[in-house]
Design a protein around this motif. Structure first.
Motif, PDB file in Angstrom:
ATOM      1  N   GLN A  91       0.858  -1.186   0.000  1.00 38.05           N
ATOM      2  CA  GLN A  91       0.000   0.000   0.000  1.00 38.05           C
ATOM      3  C   GLN A  91       0.890   1.230   0.000  1.00 38.05           C
ATOM      4  O   GLN A  91       1.895   1.279   0.720  1.00 38.05           O
ATOM      5  N   LEU A  92       0.500   2.211  -0.797  1.00 33.73           N
ATOM      6  CA  LEU A  92       1.293   3.436  -0.952  1.00 33.73           C
ATOM      7  C   LEU A  92       0.410   4.653  -0.712  1.00 33.73           C
ATOM      8  O   LEU A  92      -0.692   4.731  -1.267  1.00 33.73           O
ATOM      9  N   ALA A 144       4.604   6.966   1.699  1.00 31.82           N
ATOM     10  CA  ALA A 144       4.727   5.987   2.774  1.00 31.82           C
ATOM     11  C   ALA A 144       4.231   4.638   2.275  1.00 31.82           C
ATOM     12  O   ALA A 144       3.108   4.534   1.781  1.00 31.82           O
ATOM     13  N   ALA A 145       5.085   3.634   2.404  1.00 31.35           N
ATOM     14  CA  ALA A 145       4.745   2.289   1.931  1.00 31.35           C
ATOM     15  C   ALA A 145       4.504   1.354   3.102  1.00 31.35           C
ATOM     16  O   ALA A 145       5.161   1.457   4.143  1.00 31.35           O
ATOM     17  N   SER A 146       3.569   0.455   2.922  1.00 25.39           N
ATOM     18  CA  SER A 146       3.327  -0.585   3.917  1.00 25.39           C
ATOM     19  C   SER A 146       3.123  -1.898   3.195  1.00 25.39           C
ATOM     20  O   SER A 146       2.816  -1.934   2.014  1.00 25.39           O
ATOM     21  N   GLY A 147       3.316  -2.984   3.929  1.00 26.37           N
ATOM     22  CA  GLY A 147       3.227  -4.290   3.310  1.00 26.37           C
ATOM     23  C   GLY A 147       4.607  -4.812   2.962  1.00 26.37           C
ATOM     24  O   GLY A 147       5.610  -4.360   3.494  1.00 26.37           O
ATOM     25  N   ARG A 148       4.666  -5.753   2.028  1.00 28.77           N
ATOM     26  CA  ARG A 148       5.920  -6.412   1.675  1.00 28.77           C
ATOM     27  C   ARG A 148       6.670  -5.575   0.631  1.00 28.77           C
ATOM     28  O   ARG A 148       6.569  -5.827  -0.554  1.00 28.77           O
ATOM     29  N   THR A 149       7.424  -4.594   1.101  1.00 29.51           N
ATOM     30  CA  THR A 149       8.093  -3.659   0.205  1.00 29.51           C
ATOM     31  C   THR A 149       9.555  -3.998  -0.061  1.00 29.51           C
ATOM     32  O   THR A 149      10.201  -3.323  -0.859  1.00 29.51           O
ATOM     33  N   ARG A 150      10.049  -5.022   0.592  1.00 32.17           N
ATOM     34  CA  ARG A 150      11.460  -5.348   0.430  1.00 32.17           C
ATOM     35  C   ARG A 150      11.776  -5.693  -1.022  1.00 32.17           C
ATOM     36  O   ARG A 150      11.032  -6.412  -1.677  1.00 32.17           O
ATOM     37  N   ASN A 151      12.895  -5.140  -1.523  1.00 26.96           N
ATOM     38  CA  ASN A 151      13.394  -5.373  -2.882  1.00 26.96           C
ATOM     39  C   ASN A 151      12.572  -4.693  -3.972  1.00 26.96           C
ATOM     40  O   ASN A 151      12.784  -4.970  -5.157  1.00 26.96           O
ATOM     41  N   ASP A 161      14.166   6.110   2.402  1.00 30.17           N
ATOM     42  CA  ASP A 161      14.606   5.704   3.726  1.00 30.17           C
ATOM     43  C   ASP A 161      13.920   4.376   4.010  1.00 30.17           C
ATOM     44  O   ASP A 161      12.740   4.345   4.390  1.00 30.17           O
ATOM     45  N   ASN A 162      14.626   3.291   3.801  1.00 25.93           N
ATOM     46  CA  ASN A 162      14.010   1.970   3.938  1.00 25.93           C
ATOM     47  C   ASN A 162      13.637   1.653   5.385  1.00 25.93           C
ATOM     48  O   ASN A 162      12.720   0.866   5.631  1.00 25.93           O
ATOM     49  N   ALA A 163      14.322   2.266   6.319  1.00 22.50           N
ATOM     50  CA  ALA A 163      13.965   2.060   7.729  1.00 22.50           C
ATOM     51  C   ALA A 163      12.582   2.632   8.026  1.00 22.50           C
ATOM     52  O   ALA A 163      11.872   2.147   8.901  1.00 22.50           O
ATOM     53  N   LYS A 164      12.218   3.679   7.288  1.00 25.48           N
ATOM     54  CA  LYS A 164      10.912   4.308   7.462  1.00 25.48           C
ATOM     55  C   LYS A 164       9.918   3.907   6.379  1.00 25.48           C
ATOM     56  O   LYS A 164       8.790   4.398   6.351  1.00 25.48           O
ATOM     57  N   ASN A 165      10.369   3.056   5.447  1.00 27.90           N
ATOM     58  CA  ASN A 165       9.506   2.650   4.332  1.00 27.90           C
ATOM     59  C   ASN A 165       8.925   3.851   3.602  1.00 27.90           C
ATOM     60  O   ASN A 165       7.723   3.882   3.284  1.00 27.90           O
ATOM     61  N   THR A 166       9.765   4.829   3.356  1.00 29.31           N
ATOM     62  CA  THR A 166       9.301   6.067   2.754  1.00 29.31           C
ATOM     63  C   THR A 166      10.222   6.483   1.609  1.00 29.31           C
ATOM     64  O   THR A 166      11.445   6.352   1.715  1.00 29.31           O
ATOM     65  N   VAL A 167       9.597   6.961   0.555  1.00 32.21           N
ATOM     66  CA  VAL A 167      10.311   7.496  -0.596  1.00 32.21           C
ATOM     67  C   VAL A 167       9.968   8.978  -0.703  1.00 32.21           C
ATOM     68  O   VAL A 167       8.832   9.378  -0.446  1.00 32.21           O
ATOM     69  N   TYR A 168      10.955   9.753  -1.099  1.00 30.41           N
ATOM     70  CA  TYR A 168      10.768  11.201  -1.193  1.00 30.41           C
ATOM     71  C   TYR A 168      11.059  11.698  -2.605  1.00 30.41           C
ATOM     72  O   TYR A 168      11.847  11.104  -3.339  1.00 30.41           O
ATOM     73  N   ASP A 188       3.775  -2.447 -10.144  1.00 35.97           N
ATOM     74  CA  ASP A 188       2.721  -3.329  -9.651  1.00 35.97           C
ATOM     75  C   ASP A 188       1.728  -2.632  -8.729  1.00 35.97           C
ATOM     76  O   ASP A 188       0.565  -3.025  -8.661  1.00 35.97           O
ATOM     77  N   TYR A 189       2.195  -1.638  -8.005  1.00 37.36           N
ATOM     78  CA  TYR A 189       1.349  -0.975  -7.008  1.00 37.36           C
ATOM     79  C   TYR A 189       1.439   0.538  -7.179  1.00 37.36           C
ATOM     80  O   TYR A 189       2.517   1.071  -7.486  1.00 37.36           O
TER      81      TYR A 189
END
Length: 122
Positions: free
Chosen positions: A3-4, A23-30, A72-79, A110-111
Motif C-alpha cells: 500500500q502506498l 509511505a509504503a506498507s506491506g511487503r516492500t522489500r526489494n 529511507d528503507n527504515a521508514k519505508n518512505t520514498v521522497y 505493480d502498485y
C-alpha cells in the motif's frame, strides 16, 4: 500486497520547492520505487525512479537537475524533492512500486498510490 500513500503536495509559486513523501506498507522489500505525474488532459508520465538500495536513480529529462528522489528503507518512505518548480510541473503526482530495477514504464509497476496534487502558479 503493498500500500502506498503520497503526501506533501500543494500550491507553490514558480521557482519554489516542495517535497513529496510516499509511505509504503506491506511487503516492500526489494521493490524499486518510482514517481509519475499526470497533468490535466495529458497521459501519465515517468518522473523518477530509485532502486531498492537507493544506489541507483533515474530521472526524466524534464526534471533532471531540479528534482531529487531518495528513500529511507527504515521508514519505508520514498521522497521526491522538487526545486525550481515551473508551472508545467503542475500535475497529480503518483508513487509506485516495482519489482524491476529502475523502471520508467508504467506497466512495470505493480502498485500505485492515490496521488497528490501539485500546483505551480506563475
Amino acid at each position: 500486497q503493498v500500500q502506498l500513500v503520497e503526501s506533501g503536495g500543494g500550491l507553490v509559486q514558480a521557482g519554489g520547492s516542495l517535497r513529496l513523501s510516499c509511505a509504503a506498507s506491506g511487503r516492500t522489500r526489494n521493490y524499486a520505487m518510482g514517481w509519475f505525474r499526470q497533468a490535466p488532459g495529458k497521459e501519465r508520465e515517468f518522473v523518477s525512479a530509485i532502486s531498492w538500495s537507493g544506489g541507483s536513480t533515474n530521472y526524466a529529462d524534464s526534471v533532471k537537475g531540479r528534482f531529487t528522489i531518495s528513500r529511507d528503507n527504515a521508514k519505508n518512505t520514498v521522497y521526491l524533492q522538487m526545486n525550481s518548480l515551473k508551472p508545467e510541473d503542475t500535475a497529480v503526482y503518483y508513487c509506485a512500486a516495482s519489482k524491476y530495477q529502475l523502471p520508467d514504464f508504467e506497466y512495470k509497476y505493480d502498485y500505485w498510490g492515490q496521488g497528490t496534487q501539485v500546483t505551480v502558479s506563475s
